[in-house]
Scaffold this active site. Sequence first.
Site, mmCIF file in Angstrom:
data_model
loop_
_atom_site.group_PDB
_atom_site.id
_atom_site.type_symbol
_atom_site.label_atom_id
_atom_site.label_comp_id
_atom_site.label_asym_id
_atom_site.label_seq_id
_atom_site.Cartn_x
_atom_site.Cartn_y
_atom_site.Cartn_z
ATOM 1 N N GLY A 175 21.895 9.983 1.489
ATOM 2 C CA GLY A 175 22.478 8.887 1.602
ATOM 3 C C GLY A 175 23.304 8.186 0.768
ATOM 4 O O GLY A 175 24.385 7.500 0.820
ATOM 5 N N THR A 176 22.954 8.419 -0.400
ATOM 6 C CA THR A 176 23.603 8.000 -1.813
ATOM 7 C C THR A 176 24.802 8.552 -2.053
ATOM 8 O O THR A 176 25.813 8.049 -2.060
ATOM 9 C CB THR A 176 22.878 8.173 -3.144
ATOM 10 O OG1 THR A 176 21.440 7.397 -2.972
ATOM 11 C CG2 THR A 176 23.554 7.616 -4.414
ATOM 12 N N HIS A 187 18.712 17.854 -4.811
ATOM 13 C CA HIS A 187 17.311 17.246 -4.116
ATOM 14 C C HIS A 187 16.399 18.392 -4.093
ATOM 15 O O HIS A 187 16.762 19.408 -3.941
ATOM 16 C CB HIS A 187 17.562 16.512 -3.031
ATOM 17 C CG HIS A 187 18.032 15.288 -3.126
ATOM 18 N ND1 HIS A 187 19.625 14.960 -3.101
ATOM 19 C CD2 HIS A 187 17.597 13.815 -3.311
ATOM 20 C CE1 HIS A 187 19.779 13.690 -3.594
ATOM 21 N NE2 HIS A 187 18.624 12.940 -3.446
ATOM 22 N N HIS A 188 15.099 17.985 -4.107
ATOM 23 C CA HIS A 188 14.099 18.942 -3.474
ATOM 24 C C HIS A 188 14.132 19.276 -2.477
ATOM 25 O O HIS A 188 14.804 18.931 -1.345
ATOM 26 C CB HIS A 188 12.780 17.864 -3.694
ATOM 27 C CG HIS A 188 12.838 16.963 -3.005
ATOM 28 N ND1 HIS A 188 12.469 16.876 -1.614
ATOM 29 C CD2 HIS A 188 13.219 15.399 -3.074
ATOM 30 C CE1 HIS A 188 12.752 15.801 -1.048
ATOM 31 N NE2 HIS A 188 12.960 14.761 -1.932
ATOM 32 N N PHE A 203 17.120 1.220 -6.032
ATOM 33 C CA PHE A 203 16.865 0.028 -7.128
ATOM 34 C C PHE A 203 16.964 1.038 -8.629
ATOM 35 O O PHE A 203 16.649 0.204 -9.535
ATOM 36 C CB PHE A 203 15.642 -0.346 -7.092
ATOM 37 C CG PHE A 203 15.228 -1.338 -5.853
ATOM 38 C CD1 PHE A 203 15.833 -2.778 -6.323
ATOM 39 C CD2 PHE A 203 14.599 -1.386 -4.691
ATOM 40 C CE1 PHE A 203 15.758 -3.684 -5.294
ATOM 41 C CE2 PHE A 203 14.513 -2.217 -3.816
ATOM 42 C CZ PHE A 203 15.089 -3.774 -4.365
ATOM 43 N N ALA A 246 18.825 -4.308 -1.074
ATOM 44 C CA ALA A 246 19.570 -3.080 -2.150
ATOM 45 C C ALA A 246 18.954 -1.712 -1.650
ATOM 46 O O ALA A 246 17.825 -1.510 -1.599
ATOM 47 C CB ALA A 246 18.848 -3.293 -3.548
ATOM 48 N N LYS A 303 13.712 17.672 1.597
ATOM 49 C CA LYS A 303 14.456 16.546 2.066
ATOM 50 C C LYS A 303 15.121 17.099 3.346
ATOM 51 O O LYS A 303 15.509 18.473 3.377
ATOM 52 C CB LYS A 303 15.835 16.321 1.052
ATOM 53 C CG LYS A 303 16.567 15.342 1.387
ATOM 54 C CD LYS A 303 17.383 14.957 0.308
ATOM 55 C CE LYS A 303 18.439 13.588 0.644
ATOM 56 N NZ LYS A 303 17.836 12.309 1.116
ATOM 57 N N LYS A 347 0.719 -1.190 -0.011
ATOM 58 C CA LYS A 347 0.181 0.046 -0.046
ATOM 59 C C LYS A 347 0.751 1.189 -0.101
ATOM 60 O O LYS A 347 0.320 2.236 -0.052
ATOM 61 C CB LYS A 347 -1.048 0.198 1.143
ATOM 62 C CG LYS A 347 -1.594 -1.167 1.384
ATOM 63 C CD LYS A 347 -2.873 -1.402 0.479
ATOM 64 C CE LYS A 347 -3.556 -2.756 0.283
ATOM 65 N NZ LYS A 347 -4.183 -3.170 1.673
#
Lengths: 250, 250, 250, 250
Positions: free
Chosen positions: A146-147, A136-137, A109, A106, A140, A13
């Site tokens: 994190g990446t 980023h937007h 993805f 992972a 955040k 969901k």
Amino acid sequence: MSELLKVAVLGAKGRMGTAAVEALGAAADMELVAALGRTDSLDTLVDAGAEVIVDLTVPASTEANVRFAVEHGIHAVVGTTGWDAGRLAALTALLAKHPATGVLIAPNFALGSVLATHFAAQAAKYFDSVEIIELHHPRKVDSPSGTALRTAQLISAARAGLPAAPDATETALDGARGASVHGVPVHSVRLAGLVAHQEVLLGSPGEQLTIRHDSFNHASFMPGVLLGVRTVGTRPGLTVGLDGYLDLEG
Amino acid sequence: MSELLKVAVLGAKGRMGTAAVEALGAAADMELVAALGRTDSLDTLVDAGAEVIVDLTVPASTEANVRFAVEHGIHAVVGTTGWDAGRLAALTALLAKHPATGVLIAPNFALGSVLATHFAAQAAKYFDSVEIIELHHPRKVDSPSGTALRTAQLISAARAGLPAAPDATETALDGARGASVHGVPVHSVRLAGLVAHQEVLLGSPGEQLTIRHDSFNHASFMPGVLLGVRTVGTRPGLTVGLDGYLDLEG
Amino acid sequence: MSELLKVAVLGAKGRMGTAAVEALGAAADMELVAALGRTDSLDTLVDAGAEVIVDLTVPASTEANVRFAVEHGIHAVVGTTGWDAGRLAALTALLAKHPATGVLIAPNFALGSVLATHFAAQAAKYFDSVEIIELHHPRKVDSPSGTALRTAQLISAARAGLPAAPDATETALDGARGASVHGVPVHSVRLAGLVAHQEVLLGSPGEQLTIRHDSFNHASFMPGVLLGVRTVGTRPGLTVGLDGYLDLEG
Amino acid sequence: MSELLKVAVLGAKGRMGTAAVEALGAAADMELVAALGRTDSLDTLVDAGAEVIVDLTVPASTEANVRFAVEHGIHAVVGTTGWDAGRLAALTALLAKHPATGVLIAPNFALGSVLATHFAAQAAKYFDSVEIIELHHPRKVDSPSGTALRTAQLISAARAGLPAAPDATETALDGARGASVHGVPVHSVRLAGLVAHQEVLLGSPGEQLTIRHDSFNHASFMPGVLLGVRTVGTRPGLTVGLDGYLDLEG
């Protein structure tokens, strides 16, 4: 006529789960046999004959979900965060008792993002300087992403033993040179209109290599989920990171 | 057949001066009548009949050079830094007594850079978010660059009275979000291989505008110097910034 | 307490119209008094007391809609295409009889795109070379994009009388150097994942200026629609292009 | 204290050769024992005790140079073009008789460019769309560049068997969609101020991966030359392409 792969989604969901249900349902080589929400019983997975689960739940429940799957010989593709060293060790021990079962954990993805990080780490030792810009937007809450942290860590490891990047900075305003993450400068931009983007800049005298990934929406995660589902059954044991499933040899 | 414009270079032995001597010498509508080094007498300018000087010296001598020129009715195009408010006020007062003479003080002669800053300032009030990334060679000692500081100042002024850019950051590593210059985040990259580059990123829901300037070498300054030399005689009084000479109306 | 501006949307059921209804309804200084579909009567506009209409219909009906508005003293902001020279002339003639009424015909409401095109045209005459790269989703049927064609036309006009860009190409594969649009090379990329993007590259010895616009989704059009609605009442007569409403002086 | 590697440069007076002489002379682990011009005898190599030659001559003489080196047990690093299939076959046959000798033929010594091409080829099969934009100075006579042709070829090979990139183009101006090289669209920009740059754009629904290389000047070739010289002695036989010497495993 080949058999369809029987797949179940946990966390069906949520935003990612909804997209996964749609993508798996549309894949010609798969059959979606269950889509579980928070209150559904895991026994449904066995009743439905699931061969692979896709866990897109929350840190509090992902470990129990994966344990259940492995104990029932069901492969697991996991996108949920929260897998620290302790959990990974326990899972490895469990998988040793179920040698035919595979689990992919992972954190990301998006194939493009995984490839970008992989390439940046490979290239890092061939250049004098490496810096990361992630964009980023503005909703955040954490900086850097994190990446970006993971990319910096891999770059730093690849450059172990090499001289530090040249930098003659004598006077700088606070923050101008970014955050130093394992010695790699990381700059975080927060801009209305953006989604999730990262650039790794690598430079040496006379040249620059730039590896950029743009994630525009969650559609980008689905090819990676499908690749995970198709591959996990052939990779017994634990794999961390989708790059372990990519063909990146010579 | 029109008369050639008689031009002299001060600071002719420096890196910029050498390039200017070459560029002015090659211009079909100009005649280079003097190229002065540190020890040459300013009287040479009068003897040579210079109509315009290009001052590319050092902060310690530029004020005396320009004063001499104005007092002798010679127009001046100035690329030397060090013109603070006091010096500019004194120069304005001097020019009031020599109403036919023009002086251009230009911190930056690269047309592309001047245009990029101008456009960024014009666009700034139409977007929710603005950030600056400046990228330079690793021998640069100050961060952010002077151009980035000036760009941030102009952007900030253009956004006076507008809401701050949205930013939900709650946890950040030191430096990740850059330096705040008049409220505009500025990120400084120092990378081997680079020269001098700047990107202004402007974002609103659904869109991004990016204005980027790359300076690859000092050749980029010469068209601006030539434009200054050709124009200064028609613009009596003091002009600060090459953009004052550009045609940027509707 | 100021009066709310009474606005009506025509073409309210379309994709753009739906977004406009939402944006106008959310604007604190406006009241949405009518939202008309294809079969609704224009008389509704008068009954509802609309002061401004936003026409987002189709080429076949936009002219009649705007004519009706002007004849009833209602200002019009028009995003519909199909306004050729004949229609514009007829509209100009009509407006001459209604000197207090304003009409804005804007082929593009994305402020960033309008600014990017404007800046590219302003900068074009200061560089030796100009090329355009436009990048869109692969469902687009025409190449180059309409925005790229218009940008090339404005750049070409700005460079009238200047030498052609240097280009020593002797052997080229068909298409490698792009389409020549009024002498400006235009390159069209069609890539899965993209939406609508354009880069104008301007180069001279030693430097490059890049002006890039990214449109990620239709949210980008709404600030321009709102600006149009707020401004049109103060600009009697015909204005073509949203840049006519932007403050782009020095 | 390790022995210095004895290196000779052929074509030492050319632009690349001059840079190589300087770079090899500055390397702490090498000794430059000969620098030959067009008219110098190859016997000098033997007299000087060269262990490795760097051939930066012309297509007409490179084959004889390399043959001489191999026959005398001297390893060769070759940057000269003109090695067609026939020459490569003859060289392979010769090397079979000298199994301890290594030859590297590298069309490109810029590590960043080699890495960029390698990464683009690896990533190509994971995306729906791939296009190439190459950008060069306007004195370049051929379009597309040799590097772009080779990149397109490798990308095409990697995508063998995959569906074509989606493209709904119905009407296009001549050249707008670029040149089709093995089915990969390639766009060539020629812009004053640029040197040599290439972008590979890879897209799938929701994401984009961009791999860009900028070559600003010939300094970028020297790290690759040094890597070749250091490695060639440990790689007997023929290696084509510097990527064969890079460590690009997982």
